[in-house]
Design a protein around this motif. Structure first.
Motif, mmCIF file in Angstrom:
data_model
loop_
_atom_site.group_PDB
_atom_site.id
_atom_site.type_symbol
_atom_site.label_atom_id
_atom_site.label_comp_id
_atom_site.label_asym_id
_atom_site.label_seq_id
_atom_site.Cartn_x
_atom_site.Cartn_y
_atom_site.Cartn_z
ATOM 1 N N PRO A 32 -15.764 29.003 3.774
ATOM 2 C CA PRO A 32 -16.263 28.559 2.471
ATOM 3 C C PRO A 32 -17.262 29.570 1.907
ATOM 4 C CG PRO A 32 -16.341 26.772 4.078
ATOM 5 C CD PRO A 32 -16.026 28.019 4.841
ATOM 6 N N CYS A 33 -17.230 29.745 0.607
ATOM 7 C CA CYS A 33 -18.147 30.704 -0.010
ATOM 8 C C CYS A 33 -18.720 30.120 -1.290
ATOM 9 C CB CYS A 33 -17.444 32.035 -0.296
ATOM 10 S SG CYS A 33 -15.985 31.888 -1.326
ATOM 11 N N THR A 34 -19.781 30.721 -1.763
ATOM 12 C CA THR A 34 -20.442 30.237 -2.968
ATOM 13 C C THR A 34 -19.659 30.655 -4.211
ATOM 14 O OG1 THR A 34 -21.803 32.234 -3.037
ATOM 15 C CG2 THR A 34 -22.715 30.329 -1.880
ATOM 16 N N ALA A 35 -20.082 30.173 -5.354
ATOM 17 C CA ALA A 35 -19.424 30.502 -6.615
ATOM 18 C C ALA A 35 -19.464 32.011 -6.850
ATOM 19 C CB ALA A 35 -20.120 29.772 -7.762
ATOM 20 N N PRO A 36 -18.450 32.552 -7.533
ATOM 21 C CA PRO A 36 -18.386 34.005 -7.722
ATOM 22 C C PRO A 36 -19.635 34.604 -8.349
ATOM 23 C CG PRO A 36 -16.301 33.007 -8.353
ATOM 24 C CD PRO A 36 -17.249 31.881 -8.066
ATOM 25 N N ASN A 37 -20.197 33.945 -9.367
ATOM 26 C CA ASN A 37 -21.382 34.517 -10.018
ATOM 27 C C ASN A 37 -22.565 34.585 -9.054
ATOM 28 O OD1 ASN A 37 -21.500 31.670 -10.082
ATOM 29 N ND2 ASN A 37 -23.015 31.712 -11.719
ATOM 30 N N GLU A 38 -22.651 33.619 -8.131
ATOM 31 C CA GLU A 38 -23.723 33.630 -7.141
ATOM 32 C C GLU A 38 -23.500 34.740 -6.114
ATOM 33 O OE1 GLU A 38 -24.180 29.784 -5.422
ATOM 34 O OE2 GLU A 38 -24.206 28.770 -7.361
ATOM 35 N N GLN A 39 -22.244 34.936 -5.695
ATOM 36 C CA GLN A 39 -21.946 36.018 -4.750
ATOM 37 C C GLN A 39 -22.315 37.375 -5.333
ATOM 38 O OE1 GLN A 39 -18.089 35.935 -2.631
ATOM 39 N NE2 GLN A 39 -17.645 34.071 -3.782
ATOM 40 N N ILE A 40 -21.946 37.584 -6.579
ATOM 41 C CA ILE A 40 -22.200 38.873 -7.219
ATOM 42 C C ILE A 40 -23.690 39.107 -7.404
ATOM 43 C CG2 ILE A 40 -21.874 40.161 -9.365
ATOM 44 C CD1 ILE A 40 -19.072 38.663 -9.469
ATOM 45 N N ALA A 41 -24.379 38.102 -7.897
ATOM 46 C CA ALA A 41 -25.823 38.239 -8.095
ATOM 47 C C ALA A 41 -26.531 38.534 -6.775
ATOM 48 C CB ALA A 41 -26.380 36.966 -8.735
ATOM 49 N N GLN A 42 -26.091 37.853 -5.710
ATOM 50 C CA GLN A 42 -26.697 38.081 -4.400
ATOM 51 C C GLN A 42 -26.414 39.486 -3.887
ATOM 52 O OE1 GLN A 42 -28.763 36.099 -2.960
ATOM 53 N NE2 GLN A 42 -28.988 37.121 -0.984
ATOM 54 N N ALA A 43 -25.200 39.982 -4.131
ATOM 55 C CA ALA A 43 -24.853 41.330 -3.683
ATOM 56 C C ALA A 43 -25.728 42.377 -4.351
ATOM 57 C CB ALA A 43 -23.379 41.608 -3.984
ATOM 58 N N PHE A 44 -26.034 42.188 -5.627
ATOM 59 C CA PHE A 44 -26.844 43.161 -6.354
ATOM 60 C C PHE A 44 -28.288 43.243 -5.829
ATOM 61 C CE2 PHE A 44 -24.119 42.678 -10.443
ATOM 62 C CZ PHE A 44 -23.169 43.540 -9.916
ATOM 63 N N VAL A 45 -28.788 42.147 -5.289
ATOM 64 C CA VAL A 45 -30.191 42.148 -4.834
ATOM 65 C C VAL A 45 -30.322 42.320 -3.323
ATOM 66 C CG1 VAL A 45 -30.951 40.758 -6.800
ATOM 67 C CG2 VAL A 45 -30.311 39.609 -4.674
ATOM 68 N N ASP A 242 -8.759 36.200 -1.951
ATOM 69 C CA ASP A 242 -7.755 35.504 -1.142
ATOM 70 C C ASP A 242 -6.404 35.544 -1.842
ATOM 71 O OD1 ASP A 242 -7.800 33.562 -3.132
ATOM 72 O OD2 ASP A 242 -8.926 32.099 -1.950
ATOM 73 N N ASP A 243 -5.411 34.839 -1.292
ATOM 74 C CA ASP A 243 -4.065 34.908 -1.853
ATOM 75 C C ASP A 243 -3.944 34.225 -3.206
ATOM 76 O OD1 ASP A 243 -4.465 32.415 -0.709
ATOM 77 O OD2 ASP A 243 -2.379 32.156 -0.149
ATOM 78 N N LYS A 244 -4.977 33.472 -3.607
ATOM 79 C CA LYS A 244 -5.000 32.857 -4.939
ATOM 80 C C LYS A 244 -5.854 33.665 -5.897
ATOM 81 C CE LYS A 244 -2.594 29.204 -3.638
ATOM 82 N NZ LYS A 244 -2.423 29.518 -2.212
ATOM 83 N N ARG A 245 -6.271 34.848 -5.470
ATOM 84 C CA ARG A 245 -7.097 35.766 -6.271
ATOM 85 C C ARG A 245 -8.529 35.257 -6.462
ATOM 86 N NH1 ARG A 245 -2.831 38.244 -5.062
ATOM 87 N NH2 ARG A 245 -1.541 39.320 -6.596
ATOM 88 N N ASN A 246 -8.986 34.389 -5.573
ATOM 89 C CA ASN A 246 -10.375 33.930 -5.615
ATOM 90 C C ASN A 246 -11.273 34.928 -4.886
ATOM 91 O OD1 ASN A 246 -9.759 31.344 -6.844
ATOM 92 N ND2 ASN A 246 -8.908 30.750 -4.860
ATOM 93 N N LEU A 247 -12.459 35.164 -5.425
ATOM 94 C CA LEU A 247 -13.420 36.051 -4.777
ATOM 95 C C LEU A 247 -13.993 35.364 -3.542
ATOM 96 C CD1 LEU A 247 -15.049 38.750 -5.000
ATOM 97 C CD2 LEU A 247 -16.819 37.403 -6.169
ATOM 98 N N VAL A 248 -13.847 36.006 -2.376
ATOM 99 C CA VAL A 248 -14.349 35.417 -1.134
ATOM 100 C C VAL A 248 -15.435 36.265 -0.488
ATOM 101 C CG1 VAL A 248 -12.232 34.130 -0.658
ATOM 102 C CG2 VAL A 248 -12.483 36.467 0.221
ATOM 103 N N TYR A 249 -15.624 37.488 -0.980
ATOM 104 C CA TYR A 249 -16.663 38.351 -0.401
ATOM 105 C C TYR A 249 -16.917 39.498 -1.367
ATOM 106 C CZ TYR A 249 -19.139 41.489 2.789
ATOM 107 O OH TYR A 249 -20.076 42.301 3.368
ATOM 108 N N CYS A 250 -18.167 39.936 -1.456
ATOM 109 C CA CYS A 250 -18.468 41.187 -2.152
ATOM 110 C C CYS A 250 -19.694 41.823 -1.521
ATOM 111 C CB CYS A 250 -18.658 40.983 -3.650
ATOM 112 S SG CYS A 250 -20.001 39.908 -4.132
ATOM 113 N N SER A 251 -19.726 43.137 -1.565
ATOM 114 C CA SER A 251 -20.842 43.888 -1.005
ATOM 115 C C SER A 251 -21.196 45.005 -1.974
ATOM 116 C CB SER A 251 -20.485 44.477 0.366
ATOM 117 O OG SER A 251 -19.348 45.319 0.273
ATOM 118 N N PHE A 252 -22.491 45.204 -2.166
ATOM 119 C CA PHE A 252 -22.963 46.281 -3.034
ATOM 120 C C PHE A 252 -23.888 47.192 -2.234
ATOM 121 C CE2 PHE A 252 -26.178 48.190 -5.798
ATOM 122 C CZ PHE A 252 -25.349 48.888 -6.670
ATOM 123 N N GLY A 253 -23.955 48.459 -2.642
ATOM 124 C CA GLY A 253 -24.898 49.378 -2.027
ATOM 125 C C GLY A 253 -24.366 50.793 -1.972
#
Length: 435
Positions: A32-45, A242-253
Protein backbone atom coordinates in the motif's frame (compact mmCIF):
# COMPACT_ATOMS: atom_id res chain seq x y z
CA UNK A 1 -9.26 -20.11 -18.33
CA UNK A 2 -9.24 -16.47 -19.49
CA UNK A 3 -6.24 -14.18 -18.98
CA UNK A 4 -6.10 -10.43 -19.63
CA UNK A 5 -3.05 -9.41 -21.65
CA UNK A 6 -1.78 -5.85 -21.93
CA UNK A 7 -2.59 -5.03 -25.55
CA UNK A 8 -3.15 -1.62 -27.09
CA UNK A 9 -5.28 0.72 -25.03
CA UNK A 10 -8.07 -1.70 -24.12
CA UNK A 11 -6.27 -4.96 -23.37
CA UNK A 12 -6.97 -8.41 -24.78
CA UNK A 13 -8.91 -11.27 -23.19
CA UNK A 14 -7.16 -14.55 -24.00
CA UNK A 15 -9.17 -17.74 -23.51
CA UNK A 16 -6.72 -20.61 -23.32
CA UNK A 17 -7.37 -23.96 -24.97
CA UNK A 18 -8.56 -26.68 -22.58
CA UNK A 19 -5.36 -28.64 -23.15
CA UNK A 20 -3.21 -25.87 -21.65
CA UNK A 21 -1.81 -25.96 -18.13
CA UNK A 22 -1.04 -22.29 -17.66
CA UNK A 23 1.69 -20.92 -15.42
CA UNK A 24 0.81 -17.22 -15.20
CA UNK A 25 3.90 -15.13 -14.42
CA UNK A 26 3.03 -11.81 -12.81
CA UNK A 27 4.48 -9.29 -10.38
CA UNK A 28 3.62 -9.74 -6.71
CA UNK A 29 1.30 -7.12 -5.30
CA UNK A 30 2.90 -3.79 -4.49
CA UNK A 31 2.62 -2.63 -0.87
CA UNK A 32 0.00 0.00 0.00
CA UNK A 33 1.20 3.51 -0.76
CA UNK A 34 0.08 7.06 -0.15
CA UNK A 35 -1.64 9.30 -2.69
CA UNK A 36 0.53 10.28 -5.67
CA UNK A 37 0.74 13.96 -4.72
CA UNK A 38 1.95 12.98 -1.23
CA UNK A 39 4.57 10.59 -2.64
CA UNK A 40 5.93 13.26 -4.96
CA UNK A 41 5.99 15.98 -2.34
CA UNK A 42 7.78 13.65 0.06
CA UNK A 43 10.35 12.69 -2.57
CA UNK A 44 11.23 16.34 -3.18
CA UNK A 45 11.98 16.98 0.50
CA UNK A 46 13.68 13.64 1.32
CA UNK A 47 16.14 13.21 -1.55
CA UNK A 48 18.82 10.58 -2.12
CA UNK A 49 22.34 12.02 -2.16
CA UNK A 50 21.40 15.67 -2.62
CA UNK A 51 19.70 18.65 -1.02
CA UNK A 52 15.89 18.95 -1.31
CA UNK A 53 14.56 20.22 -4.64
CA UNK A 54 13.71 23.70 -3.30
CA UNK A 55 17.24 24.15 -2.00
CA UNK A 56 18.73 22.98 -5.29
CA UNK A 57 16.65 25.56 -7.16
CA UNK A 58 17.57 28.46 -4.91
CA UNK A 59 19.79 30.96 -6.71
CA UNK A 60 19.57 29.18 -10.08
CA UNK A 61 18.72 31.18 -13.18
CA UNK A 62 17.51 28.38 -15.49
CA UNK A 63 16.40 24.76 -15.46
CA UNK A 64 15.98 21.94 -17.94
CA UNK A 65 13.70 19.01 -17.09
CA UNK A 66 14.04 15.88 -19.21
CA UNK A 67 10.97 13.70 -19.80
CA UNK A 68 10.70 10.42 -21.72
CA UNK A 69 8.92 10.33 -25.06
CA UNK A 70 5.49 8.84 -25.78
CA UNK A 71 6.82 5.25 -25.79
CA UNK A 72 6.98 5.24 -21.97
CA UNK A 73 3.92 5.58 -19.70
CA UNK A 74 5.66 7.96 -17.29
CA UNK A 75 3.16 9.79 -15.01
CA UNK A 76 4.31 13.24 -16.14
CA UNK A 77 0.87 14.65 -15.33
CA UNK A 78 1.47 13.98 -11.65
CA UNK A 79 4.86 15.57 -11.07
CA UNK A 80 5.70 18.17 -13.71
CA UNK A 81 3.58 21.03 -12.36
CA UNK A 82 4.58 20.61 -8.70
CA UNK A 83 8.22 20.33 -9.78
CA UNK A 84 8.00 23.49 -11.89
CA UNK A 85 6.13 25.39 -9.17
CA UNK A 86 8.86 24.47 -6.69
CA UNK A 87 11.44 25.93 -9.08
CA UNK A 88 9.51 29.16 -9.63
CA UNK A 89 8.87 29.57 -5.89
CA UNK A 90 12.66 29.67 -5.49
CA UNK A 91 13.09 32.32 -8.14
CA UNK A 92 13.60 30.55 -11.49
CA UNK A 93 11.40 32.37 -14.04
CA UNK A 94 8.92 30.30 -16.05
CA UNK A 95 10.48 31.50 -19.29
CA UNK A 96 13.83 30.06 -18.16
CA UNK A 97 12.44 26.54 -17.64
CA UNK A 98 12.52 24.04 -20.52
CA UNK A 99 10.86 20.63 -20.55
CA UNK A 100 12.91 18.64 -23.05
CA UNK A 101 11.49 15.43 -24.50
CA UNK A 102 14.18 12.73 -24.52
CA UNK A 103 13.39 11.21 -27.89
CA UNK A 104 16.75 9.53 -28.49
CA UNK A 105 16.50 8.63 -32.17
CA UNK A 106 12.71 8.28 -32.07
CA UNK A 107 10.39 10.68 -33.89
CA UNK A 108 9.31 13.90 -32.15
CA UNK A 109 6.08 14.11 -30.13
CA UNK A 110 3.92 16.96 -31.36
CA UNK A 111 0.35 18.30 -31.32
CA UNK A 112 -2.20 16.13 -29.53
CA UNK A 113 0.47 13.53 -28.82
CA UNK A 114 2.62 16.11 -27.03
CA UNK A 115 -0.38 17.21 -24.97
CA UNK A 116 -1.08 13.57 -24.04
CA UNK A 117 2.56 13.00 -23.15
CA UNK A 118 2.79 15.99 -20.81
CA UNK A 119 -0.69 15.35 -19.45
CA UNK A 120 -1.15 18.82 -17.95
CA UNK A 121 -2.32 21.83 -20.03
CA UNK A 122 -0.85 24.21 -17.46
CA UNK A 123 2.65 22.92 -18.21
CA UNK A 124 2.21 23.21 -21.98
CA UNK A 125 0.87 26.75 -21.63
CA UNK A 126 3.48 28.07 -19.19
CA UNK A 127 6.88 26.61 -20.10
CA UNK A 128 8.71 25.63 -23.25
CA UNK A 129 8.14 21.97 -24.12
CA UNK A 130 10.56 20.95 -26.87
CA UNK A 131 11.75 17.79 -28.61
CA UNK A 132 15.31 16.56 -28.78
CA UNK A 133 16.61 15.94 -32.31
CA UNK A 134 19.63 13.63 -32.27
CA UNK A 135 20.51 14.31 -35.92
CA UNK A 136 20.87 18.08 -35.48
CA UNK A 137 24.59 18.64 -34.94
CA UNK A 138 24.19 22.25 -33.81
CA UNK A 139 21.87 21.24 -30.97
CA UNK A 140 24.64 19.36 -29.15
CA UNK A 141 27.79 20.13 -27.19
CA UNK A 142 30.84 17.90 -27.57
CA UNK A 143 32.19 16.89 -24.14
CA UNK A 144 34.86 14.51 -25.38
CA UNK A 145 34.81 10.72 -25.09
CA UNK A 146 34.44 8.25 -22.25
CA UNK A 147 37.82 7.01 -20.92
CA UNK A 148 37.23 3.26 -21.01
CA UNK A 149 35.46 2.61 -24.31
CA UNK A 150 35.78 5.88 -26.21
CA UNK A 151 32.08 6.62 -26.54
CA UNK A 152 31.59 10.15 -27.93
CA UNK A 153 29.87 12.38 -25.36
CA UNK A 154 27.68 14.75 -27.33
CA UNK A 155 24.64 15.96 -25.41
CA UNK A 156 21.80 18.38 -26.14
CA UNK A 157 23.00 21.88 -25.24
CA UNK A 158 19.70 22.72 -23.52
CA UNK A 159 20.50 20.34 -20.66
CA UNK A 160 24.26 21.02 -20.73
CA UNK A 161 23.82 24.79 -20.40
CA UNK A 162 21.00 24.77 -17.81
CA UNK A 163 21.90 25.83 -14.27
CA UNK A 164 19.67 23.09 -12.84
CA UNK A 165 19.59 19.76 -14.65
CA UNK A 166 16.79 17.28 -13.81
CA UNK A 167 15.97 13.98 -15.52
CA UNK A 168 12.65 12.24 -14.95
CA UNK A 169 11.57 8.79 -15.98
CA UNK A 170 10.18 5.36 -15.33
CA UNK A 171 12.26 2.59 -13.76
CA UNK A 172 11.47 -0.76 -15.34
CA UNK A 173 13.51 -3.65 -16.77
CA UNK A 174 15.45 -2.74 -19.91
CA UNK A 175 16.70 -5.50 -22.14
CA UNK A 176 20.16 -3.95 -22.64
CA UNK A 177 20.79 -1.28 -20.01
CA UNK A 178 19.51 -3.35 -17.07
CA UNK A 179 16.88 -0.85 -15.99
CA UNK A 180 15.45 2.25 -17.61
CA UNK A 181 15.21 5.63 -15.89
CA UNK A 182 17.91 7.77 -14.33
CA UNK A 183 21.06 8.03 -16.43
CA UNK A 184 19.38 6.48 -19.49
CA UNK A 185 17.13 9.54 -19.92
CA UNK A 186 20.31 11.58 -20.51
CA UNK A 187 22.06 9.08 -22.78
CA UNK A 188 20.67 7.97 -25.13
CA UNK A 189 17.64 10.16 -24.32
CA UNK A 190 19.12 13.55 -25.28
CA UNK A 191 22.37 12.40 -26.88
CA UNK A 192 23.71 13.02 -30.38
CA UNK A 193 23.22 10.27 -32.95
CA UNK A 194 26.92 9.32 -32.82
CA UNK A 195 26.67 8.67 -29.07
CA UNK A 196 23.49 6.63 -29.52
CA UNK A 197 24.78 4.68 -32.51
CA UNK A 198 27.93 3.77 -30.57
CA UNK A 199 25.78 2.39 -27.73
CA UNK A 200 23.85 0.42 -30.31
CA UNK A 201 26.86 -1.13 -32.03
CA UNK A 202 27.50 -4.85 -31.86
CA UNK A 203 30.32 -4.53 -29.30
CA UNK A 204 27.73 -3.37 -26.77
CA UNK A 205 24.67 -5.23 -28.02
CA UNK A 206 26.34 -8.63 -28.09
CA UNK A 207 28.00 -8.24 -24.69
CA UNK A 208 26.65 -10.99 -22.37
CA UNK A 209 26.22 -8.54 -19.45
CA UNK A 210 24.17 -6.05 -21.48
CA UNK A 211 20.87 -7.59 -20.45
CA UNK A 212 17.72 -6.94 -18.48
CA UNK A 213 17.94 -6.29 -14.72
CA UNK A 214 21.74 -6.40 -14.70
CA UNK A 215 23.88 -3.38 -13.78
CA UNK A 216 27.00 -5.21 -12.61
CA UNK A 217 29.57 -5.06 -15.41
CA UNK A 218 26.94 -3.92 -17.90
CA UNK A 219 28.90 -1.85 -20.47
CA UNK A 220 25.93 0.33 -21.40
CA UNK A 221 25.23 1.19 -17.76
CA UNK A 222 28.91 1.95 -17.12
CA UNK A 223 29.18 4.28 -20.11
CA UNK A 224 25.93 6.04 -19.19
CA UNK A 225 27.36 6.74 -15.75
CA UNK A 226 30.51 8.22 -17.30
CA UNK A 227 28.41 10.52 -19.45
CA UNK A 228 26.27 11.90 -16.62
CA UNK A 229 29.42 12.48 -14.54
CA UNK A 230 30.79 14.63 -17.36
CA UNK A 231 27.72 16.88 -17.09
CA UNK A 232 28.42 17.81 -13.47
CA UNK A 233 25.53 17.97 -11.02
CA UNK A 234 22.46 16.19 -12.42
CA UNK A 235 19.37 15.22 -10.44
CA UNK A 236 16.52 12.84 -11.19
CA UNK A 237 12.98 11.94 -10.27
CA UNK A 238 12.46 8.22 -10.85
CA UNK A 239 9.00 6.66 -10.79
CA UNK A 240 7.59 3.15 -10.60
CA UNK A 241 4.04 2.25 -11.67
CA UNK A 242 1.89 -0.87 -11.37
CA UNK A 243 0.05 -2.68 -14.16
CA UNK A 244 -2.84 -0.20 -13.86
CA UNK A 245 -0.41 2.72 -14.31
CA UNK A 246 -0.77 3.80 -10.67
CA UNK A 247 2.25 5.46 -9.05
CA UNK A 248 3.63 3.10 -6.40
CA UNK A 249 7.08 4.57 -5.76
CA UNK A 250 9.18 7.62 -6.59
CA UNK A 251 12.64 8.77 -5.61
CA UNK A 252 14.32 12.13 -6.10
CA UNK A 253 17.93 13.20 -5.71
CA UNK A 254 21.37 12.84 -7.25
CA UNK A 255 20.84 11.02 -10.55
CA UNK A 256 22.78 7.84 -9.72
CA UNK A 257 21.70 7.43 -6.10
CA UNK A 258 18.04 8.17 -6.76
CA UNK A 259 18.04 5.73 -9.65
CA UNK A 260 19.60 2.95 -7.57
CA UNK A 261 16.99 3.53 -4.86
CA UNK A 262 14.23 2.97 -7.41
CA UNK A 263 16.03 -0.08 -8.83
CA UNK A 264 16.32 -1.57 -5.35
CA UNK A 265 12.58 -1.09 -4.88
CA UNK A 266 11.42 -2.42 -8.23
CA UNK A 267 13.79 -5.38 -8.54
CA UNK A 268 11.76 -7.61 -6.23
CA UNK A 269 8.61 -6.95 -8.24
CA UNK A 270 9.99 -7.52 -11.72
CA UNK A 271 12.50 -10.38 -11.45
CA UNK A 272 10.32 -13.44 -11.01
CA UNK A 273 12.00 -16.80 -10.25
CA UNK A 274 10.13 -19.49 -12.16
CA UNK A 275 12.46 -22.44 -11.72
CA UNK A 276 12.08 -24.00 -15.16
CA UNK A 277 11.86 -23.47 -18.90
CA UNK A 278 8.83 -23.87 -21.17
CA UNK A 279 8.39 -25.05 -24.73
CA UNK A 280 5.48 -22.62 -25.17
CA UNK A 281 5.74 -19.05 -23.88
CA UNK A 282 2.90 -16.57 -24.42
CA UNK A 283 3.60 -12.90 -23.77
CA UNK A 284 2.57 -9.37 -24.68
CA UNK A 285 4.39 -6.23 -25.79
CA UNK A 286 3.12 -4.37 -22.69
CA UNK A 287 0.16 -2.57 -24.25
CA UNK A 288 -0.12 1.14 -25.00
CA UNK A 289 2.08 3.08 -25.49
CA UNK A 290 4.90 0.55 -25.87
CA UNK A 291 3.19 -1.80 -28.32
CA UNK A 292 2.24 0.76 -30.97
CA UNK A 293 4.98 -0.39 -33.37
CA UNK A 294 6.72 -3.61 -34.26
CA UNK A 295 9.98 -1.82 -33.44
CA UNK A 296 9.03 -1.68 -29.76
CA UNK A 297 7.44 -5.14 -29.86
CA UNK A 298 10.88 -6.74 -30.12
CA UNK A 299 11.46 -5.91 -26.44
CA UNK A 300 8.69 -8.32 -25.50
CA UNK A 301 10.43 -11.08 -27.47
CA UNK A 302 13.73 -10.71 -25.65
CA UNK A 303 12.71 -10.38 -22.00
CA UNK A 304 11.33 -13.93 -21.48
CA UNK A 305 14.22 -15.74 -23.16
CA UNK A 306 15.55 -17.18 -19.90
CA UNK A 307 12.46 -19.42 -19.65
CA UNK A 308 12.10 -20.35 -23.34
CA UNK A 309 13.32 -23.89 -23.97
CA UNK A 310 15.67 -24.49 -26.87
CA UNK A 311 13.55 -25.04 -29.98
CA UNK A 312 10.45 -23.75 -28.20
CA UNK A 313 7.75 -21.40 -29.43
CA UNK A 314 7.45 -17.78 -28.32
CA UNK A 315 4.01 -16.32 -29.02
CA UNK A 316 3.64 -12.55 -28.62
CA UNK A 317 0.57 -10.31 -28.93
CA UNK A 318 1.06 -6.68 -29.91
CA UNK A 319 -1.23 -3.95 -31.19
CA UNK A 320 1.26 -2.50 -33.72
CA UNK A 321 -1.38 0.17 -34.45
CA UNK A 322 1.27 2.47 -35.96
CA UNK A 323 2.84 -0.22 -38.13
CA UNK A 324 6.41 -1.40 -38.41
CA UNK A 325 8.19 1.68 -37.05
CA UNK A 326 10.65 4.07 -38.69
CA UNK A 327 11.93 3.87 -42.26
CA UNK A 328 15.39 3.15 -40.82
CA UNK A 329 14.03 0.16 -38.91
CA UNK A 330 12.17 -1.11 -41.95
CA UNK A 331 15.42 -0.99 -43.94
CA UNK A 332 17.19 -3.04 -41.25
CA UNK A 333 14.37 -5.60 -41.19
CA UNK A 334 14.49 -5.86 -44.98
CA UNK A 335 18.21 -6.64 -44.77
CA UNK A 336 17.54 -9.28 -42.11
CA UNK A 337 14.93 -11.00 -44.26
CA UNK A 338 17.11 -10.80 -47.37
CA UNK A 339 20.42 -11.86 -45.79
CA UNK A 340 19.37 -14.16 -42.97
CA UNK A 341 20.43 -13.81 -39.31
CA UNK A 342 24.08 -14.91 -39.59
CA UNK A 343 24.98 -12.66 -42.52
CA UNK A 344 23.07 -9.75 -41.00
CA UNK A 345 25.01 -10.04 -37.73
CA UNK A 346 28.33 -10.35 -39.57
CA UNK A 347 27.65 -7.00 -41.21
CA UNK A 348 26.93 -5.38 -37.84
CA UNK A 349 30.13 -6.60 -36.22
CA UNK A 350 32.22 -4.66 -38.72
CA UNK A 351 30.70 -1.29 -37.74
CA UNK A 352 31.76 1.24 -35.10
CA UNK A 353 28.46 3.13 -35.50
CA UNK A 354 25.25 1.16 -35.87
CA UNK A 355 22.85 2.40 -38.51
CA UNK A 356 19.85 4.20 -37.05
CA UNK A 357 17.36 1.76 -35.50
CA UNK A 358 19.08 -1.40 -36.78
CA UNK A 359 19.97 -2.26 -33.17
CA UNK A 360 16.40 -3.41 -32.57
CA UNK A 361 16.72 -5.84 -35.46
CA UNK A 362 19.92 -7.09 -33.86
CA UNK A 363 18.01 -7.70 -30.63
CA UNK A 364 15.49 -9.77 -32.57
CA UNK A 365 18.29 -12.15 -33.45
CA UNK A 366 18.44 -13.27 -29.81
CA UNK A 367 15.02 -14.98 -29.67
CA UNK A 368 15.52 -16.24 -33.22
CA UNK A 369 18.58 -18.16 -32.00
CA UNK A 370 16.52 -19.95 -29.36
CA UNK A 371 13.24 -20.90 -30.98
CA UNK A 372 10.32 -19.99 -33.18
CA UNK A 373 8.62 -16.58 -32.89
CA UNK A 374 4.93 -16.18 -33.66
CA UNK A 375 3.25 -12.77 -33.70
CA UNK A 376 -0.40 -11.87 -33.22
CA UNK A 377 -0.76 -8.33 -34.56
CA UNK A 378 -3.98 -8.00 -36.56
CA UNK A 379 -3.41 -4.29 -37.25
CA UNK A 380 -0.09 -4.91 -39.01
CA UNK A 381 -0.39 -4.76 -42.81
CA UNK A 382 0.81 -7.57 -45.05
CA UNK A 383 3.60 -5.35 -46.38
CA UNK A 384 4.79 -4.61 -42.85
CA UNK A 385 4.52 -8.22 -41.77
CA UNK A 386 6.65 -9.32 -44.70
CA UNK A 387 9.70 -7.63 -43.14
CA UNK A 388 9.24 -8.86 -39.56
CA UNK A 389 11.03 -12.13 -40.18
CA UNK A 390 8.63 -13.96 -37.85
CA UNK A 391 5.55 -16.12 -38.34
CA UNK A 392 2.11 -14.51 -38.45
CA UNK A 393 -0.78 -15.98 -36.48
CA UNK A 394 -4.39 -14.86 -36.67
CA UNK A 395 -5.82 -16.70 -33.67
CA UNK A 396 -4.04 -16.93 -30.32
CA UNK A 397 -5.87 -19.93 -28.81
CA UNK A 398 -5.32 -21.95 -31.98
CA UNK A 399 -1.62 -21.05 -32.08
CA UNK A 400 -1.23 -22.08 -28.44
CA UNK A 401 -3.05 -25.38 -29.02
CA UNK A 402 -0.87 -26.08 -32.07
CA UNK A 403 2.30 -25.35 -30.07
CA UNK A 404 1.20 -27.68 -27.28
CA UNK A 405 0.56 -30.45 -29.79
CA UNK A 406 3.79 -29.82 -31.66
CA UNK A 407 5.94 -29.96 -28.54
CA UNK A 408 3.93 -32.61 -26.72
CA UNK A 409 3.87 -30.49 -23.57
CA UNK A 410 0.72 -28.98 -22.05
CA UNK A 411 2.61 -26.67 -19.67
CA UNK A 412 2.75 -23.12 -20.98
CA UNK A 413 4.04 -19.84 -19.51
CA UNK A 414 1.85 -16.74 -19.85
CA UNK A 415 3.27 -13.26 -19.13
CA UNK A 416 0.40 -10.72 -19.29
CA UNK A 417 2.63 -7.63 -18.81
CA UNK A 418 5.25 -8.66 -21.33
CA UNK A 419 8.63 -6.91 -20.90
CA UNK A 420 7.63 -5.29 -17.59
CA UNK A 421 8.19 -8.73 -16.00
CA UNK A 422 11.46 -10.66 -16.21
CA UNK A 423 10.93 -14.39 -15.58
CA UNK A 424 13.99 -16.38 -14.58
CA UNK A 425 14.44 -20.11 -15.06
CA UNK A 426 16.89 -20.11 -12.16
CA UNK A 427 17.39 -17.33 -9.61
CA UNK A 428 20.33 -15.07 -10.42
CA UNK A 429 22.84 -13.76 -7.95
CA UNK A 430 21.97 -10.22 -6.84
CA UNK A 431 23.48 -7.53 -9.05
CA UNK A 432 25.88 -5.02 -7.57
CA UNK A 433 25.46 -1.67 -9.30
CA UNK A 434 28.65 0.09 -10.32
CA UNK A 435 28.97 3.79 -9.60
Amino acid sequence: MTIELLFGRAGLSLTLPETARAHVIEKPAFPPCTAPNEQIAQAFVTPHGSAPLAELARGKRSACILICDITRPVPNHLFLRPMIETLTNEGIPLDQITVLIATGLHRPNEGDELAELVGDPWVVENVRVENHFALEDADHIDLGVTPKRGVPIKIDRRIVEADLKIATGLVEPHFMAGFSGGRKVVAPGVAHHETIRTFHSARFMEHPLARECNLDGNPLHEEQLEIVRRLGDVYALNTVIDDKRNLVYCSFGEIVESHLAAVDFVRGYTEIPVGRKFKTVVTSAAGYPLDQTYYQTVKGMVTPLDILAEGGTLIIASSCAEGIGSDHFRAAQERLVALGPEAFLAGLEAKSFADVDEWQTEMQLKPMRVGQIQLYAPALSDDDFAVTGVERISDLPTAIADSIARHGDTDIAVIPEGPYVVPQATPRMPSVATQ
